[in-house]
Design a protein around this motif. Structure first.
Motif, PDB file in Angstrom:
ATOM      1  N   GLN A   1       0.827  -1.211   0.000  1.00 53.90           N
ATOM      2  CA  GLN A   1       0.000   0.000   0.000  1.00 53.90           C
ATOM      3  C   GLN A   1       0.859   1.258   0.000  1.00 53.90           C
ATOM      4  O   GLN A   1       0.620   2.173  -0.779  1.00 53.90           O
ATOM      5  N   ARG A   2       1.863   1.301   0.887  1.00 54.59           N
ATOM      6  CA  ARG A   2       2.767   2.475   0.970  1.00 54.59           C
ATOM      7  C   ARG A   2       3.488   2.721  -0.351  1.00 54.59           C
ATOM      8  O   ARG A   2       3.702   3.853  -0.756  1.00 54.59           O
ATOM      9  N   GLU A   3       3.886   1.609  -1.019  1.00 50.53           N
ATOM     10  CA  GLU A   3       4.626   1.717  -2.281  1.00 50.53           C
ATOM     11  C   GLU A   3       3.697   1.966  -3.480  1.00 50.53           C
ATOM     12  O   GLU A   3       4.163   2.104  -4.607  1.00 50.53           O
ATOM     13  N   GLY A   4       2.375   1.962  -3.235  1.00 58.37           N
ATOM     14  CA  GLY A   4       1.414   2.169  -4.312  1.00 58.37           C
ATOM     15  C   GLY A   4       1.333   0.979  -5.269  1.00 58.37           C
ATOM     16  O   GLY A   4       0.965   1.131  -6.435  1.00 58.37           O
ATOM     17  N   ILE A   5       1.665  -0.218  -4.760  1.00 60.34           N
ATOM     18  CA  ILE A   5       1.627  -1.421  -5.592  1.00 60.34           C
ATOM     19  C   ILE A   5       0.220  -2.022  -5.504  1.00 60.34           C
ATOM     20  O   ILE A   5      -0.226  -2.434  -4.436  1.00 60.34           O
ATOM     21  N   GLU A   6      -0.465  -2.026  -6.644  1.00 63.09           N
ATOM     22  CA  GLU A   6      -1.815  -2.594  -6.715  1.00 63.09           C
ATOM     23  C   GLU A   6      -1.809  -3.728  -7.720  1.00 63.09           C
ATOM     24  O   GLU A   6      -1.043  -3.718  -8.684  1.00 63.09           O
ATOM     25  N   PHE A   7      -2.673  -4.690  -7.494  1.00 62.80           N
ATOM     26  CA  PHE A   7      -2.735  -5.870  -8.353  1.00 62.80           C
ATOM     27  C   PHE A   7      -4.057  -5.897  -9.100  1.00 62.80           C
ATOM     28  O   PHE A   7      -5.107  -5.693  -8.503  1.00 62.80           O
ATOM     29  N   ASP A   8      -3.982  -6.168 -10.405  1.00 57.39           N
ATOM     30  CA  ASP A   8      -5.239  -6.309 -11.131  1.00 57.39           C
ATOM     31  C   ASP A   8      -5.826  -7.702 -10.919  1.00 57.39           C
ATOM     32  O   ASP A   8      -7.018  -7.892 -11.050  1.00 57.39           O
ATOM     33  N   HIS A   9      -4.964  -8.664 -10.574  1.00 56.90           N
ATOM     34  CA  HIS A   9      -5.439 -10.021 -10.264  1.00 56.90           C
ATOM     35  C   HIS A   9      -4.565 -10.641  -9.178  1.00 56.90           C
ATOM     36  O   HIS A   9      -3.372 -10.346  -9.101  1.00 56.90           O
ATOM     37  N   ALA A  10      -5.187 -11.506  -8.372  1.00 52.13           N
ATOM     38  CA  ALA A  10      -4.462 -12.205  -7.319  1.00 52.13           C
ATOM     39  C   ALA A  10      -4.814 -13.690  -7.381  1.00 52.13           C
ATOM     40  O   ALA A  10      -5.952 -14.059  -7.701  1.00 52.13           O
TER      41      ALA A  10
END
Length: 191
Positions: free
Chosen positions: A46-55
């Motif tokens: 979250q802090r690094e702004g890493i988001e996933f489109d799929h998990a």
């Protein structure tokens, strides 16, 4: 086409990890530390702004529980991400593991006569599963939670330049392009 990104993560610490027991196809719940570390990884993403489109997760409880501490997004459980099956050695002391065959960097075929998988079977299964995931057109930045032995066999295929330690809750970042994975870095939880 731009390269895609895979974060391949090992589950959090389990009771069997703590007790130094072999856990492959069998399962063991996360410890309090395992849960806390998974939450820390989620906060780091979250802090690094890493988001996933799929998990994606292995079908095993310890991997699903880890993923659920990291993100609240929906995910798919895949048998191809399961841990190495160690046959009758499941649940036994890690002291019973054979020495690693230095020529191949793994246990090779040791577990096959005991009802388990060979190193090659594990490597093919995990590699094929991760390629299928990354080939999906809408998968650009993916999180996949798996296991130490399964990830080790995948790493042996794609990372030649140095040995990597795969600790609980570590996440390895790979770029993916043209059915090939390129190791970038490992994200570790700091105690």
């Amino acid at each position: 086409m731009m390269s895609k990104t895979l974060y391949l993560m090992r589950h959090g610490q389990t009771q069997f990890n703590q007790l130094h027991k072999i856990q492959g196809a069998c399962d063991s719940p996360l410890t309090k530390k395992g849960i806390a570390d998974a939450k820390k990884v989620g906060q780091l993403f979250q802090r690094e702004g890493i988001e996933f489109d799929h998990a994606y997760s292995s079908t095993q409880e310890r991997a699903c529980d880890t993923l659920e501490q990291i993100t609240k997004q929906p995910y798919q459980r895949l048998k191809g991400l399961k841990e190495w099956n160690f046959g009758v050695f499941e649940g036994e002391s890690e002291r019973l593991n054979p020495p690693v065959d230095k020529s191949v960097g793994s246990y090779g075929d040791f577990f096959v006569p005991y009802g388990g998988e060979s190193a090659d079977q594990v490597q093919r299964r995990v590699n094929q599963t991760l390629i299928e995931i990354m080939e999906r057109p809408d998968n650009q930045q993916v999180l996949a939670v798996s296991h130490g032995g399964a990830i080790h066999m995948f790493v042996l295929k794609w990372v030649k330049e140095h040995k990597l330690h795969i600790s609980n809750c570590s996440a390895m970042k790979f770029s993916y392009d043209n059915k090939a994975f390129n190791y970038e870095k490992t994200i570790e939880v700091n105690d």
